[in-house]
Design an enzyme around this catalytic site. Structure first.
Site, PDB file in Angstrom:
ATOM      1  CB  VAL A 183      55.690  33.574  58.027  1.00 18.55           C
ATOM      2  CG1 VAL A 183      56.541  34.042  57.270  1.00 18.55           C
ATOM      3  CG2 VAL A 183      56.110  32.484  59.131  1.00 18.55           C
ATOM      4  CE  LYS A 184      55.247  28.769  63.169  1.00 17.66           C
ATOM      5  NZ  LYS A 184      57.314  29.407  62.801  1.00 17.66           N
TER       6      LYS A 184
END
Length: 385
Positions: A183-184
């Site tokens: 998700v980064k």
């Protein structure tokens, strides 16, 4: 209402990323090979530091940095409470004491004034967390660190690709840590990095990530020797060559992905400008926010319900909102072991009751953004006081 649920975040994997990993799978080295060195060099060049040390994940990056800094019993490390628990956990791993500081009410970033109030003779490190992707006020934090002979560490896990006063995130602290979770802003599947200009401590960190061994198998092969030493026990925090190859490929595309995140955030900002119950966190003009998260604060005085009802209603509309984060000092471990609780960080505590994270990631279409805006407006109108 959407038929599916739009997640708050997600990776972008393209054919060149897949091919980069496949090339490593066809090679002789799947781990501790040339892709690791190449990723470290590429990342150090990207952020403008002398050294980058690749590790297994963002938590490992924080832990490795704490070990390199010699944190131990009796040492205090100041951290913001509005962060993921790993920021504080990494201090505990080395038997140090995390000291929770409050945040600014508008940016939700570490408040230098709160930091100043918590510095004692036992303080060793100040940890800034670039919440949502916006860098902290590093000039003020640097001034405090230098005045008290402290190390400044930037937990930059949200902010890969951001900048502060023209300087890239990753070069702002004495040590800087990153996460490459899916998700980064870029991913290696799982992965992390520490950047620094301290070459000696970078060497120590490379040993620590490899069980504490002082030499690599490549170095021993060149010397025709099988002998190695472990002067201090380390961990297996290595990052594989497959992951590093993916990281190299992703890093090349990071600037355009950050720009897309900023475009989505700008659409949100414009759409919510006339929604009184919604207050996006403030962005300073001296920084480039990498927008790992897009966080709003609800004006609960204008709503007939609390944040939980709003959360549930948006989920029902197919918008995968989230909350970042429960203040770390609220968690049972810290309550029981460090005597923390309500009233310790009042600004963060008040913000926690009001914050919501909306979806933001490069694969989002404009229609996805519009769906989110419509859902937020619909829910705000339904619960307007």
């Amino acid at each position: 209402m959407r038929e599916d649920t739009l997640a708050y975040g997600g990776q972008t994997i393209e054919e060149d990323d897949i091919e980069a990993v496949a090339d490593v799978l066809r090679s002789d080295y799947l781990t501790t090979g040339p892709a690791v060195d190449a990723f470290e060099k590429a990342f150090a060049d990207f952020v403008g530091t002398d050294e980058a040390v690749a590790v297994a994940n963002g938590t490992a990056a924080l832990h490795t940095a704490m070990r390199a800094l010699g944190i131990g019993p009796g040492d205090e490390v100041i951290v913001p409470t509005l962060t993921f628990a790993a920021t504080a956990n990494s201090v505990v791993f080395e038997d140090g004491t995390p000291v929770f500081a409050d945040v600014e009410p508008d940016t939700l970033l570490l408040d230098p004034e709160s930091v100043a109030e918590r510095i004692t003779e036992n303080t060793q490190v100040i940890v800034g967390v670039d919440y949502a992707g916006q860098p902290c006020r590093y000039d003020a934090l640097r001034e405090l660190a230098d005045a008290h002979d402290l190390t400044l560490l930037d937990d930059a896990c949200h902010a890969t690709g951001g900048s502060y006063k023209g300087e890239p995130v990753g070069s702002l602290g004495d040590f800087n840590t990153f996460s490459f979770h899916p998700v980064k802003n870029m991913t290696t599947g799982e992965g992390g990095m520490i950047t620094t200009d301290d070459s000696e401590l970078a060497r120590e960190m490379r040993g620590f990530r490899n069980h504490g061994i002082t030499s690599t198998h490549h170095e021993r092969a060149e010397q025709g020797s099988w002998v190695y030493e472990i002067p201090e026990a380390g961990y297996n925090y290595r990052l594989t060559d497959m992951q590093c190859a993916l990281g190299i490929s992703q890093l090349e595309k990071l600037p355009e992905w950050v720009e897309r995140r900023r475009e989505i955030a700008a659409r949100y900002d414009a759409a919510f400008a006339g929604v009184d119950a919604v207050e996006p966190i403030r962005m300073r003009e001296d920084s480039t926010c990498a927008y790992h998260l897009y966080v709003i604060q609800l004006n609960l005085d204008m709503l007939s319900v609390g944040r939980e009802k709003v959360f549930d209603a948006l989920q029902a509309e197919g918008i995968g909102v989230n909350v970042h984060y429960i203040p770390v000092h609220y968690h049972p471990f810290y309550r029981e072991n460090f005597d923390t609780g309500e009233g310790l960080c009042p600004v963060a505590e008040a913000a926690y009751d009001r914050i919501l994270t909306l979806p933001v990631f490069p694969r989002m279409t404009d229609e996805d953004v519009d769906d989110t805006v419509r859902a937020v407006r619909k829910v705000m109108a339904a619960y307007k006081r």
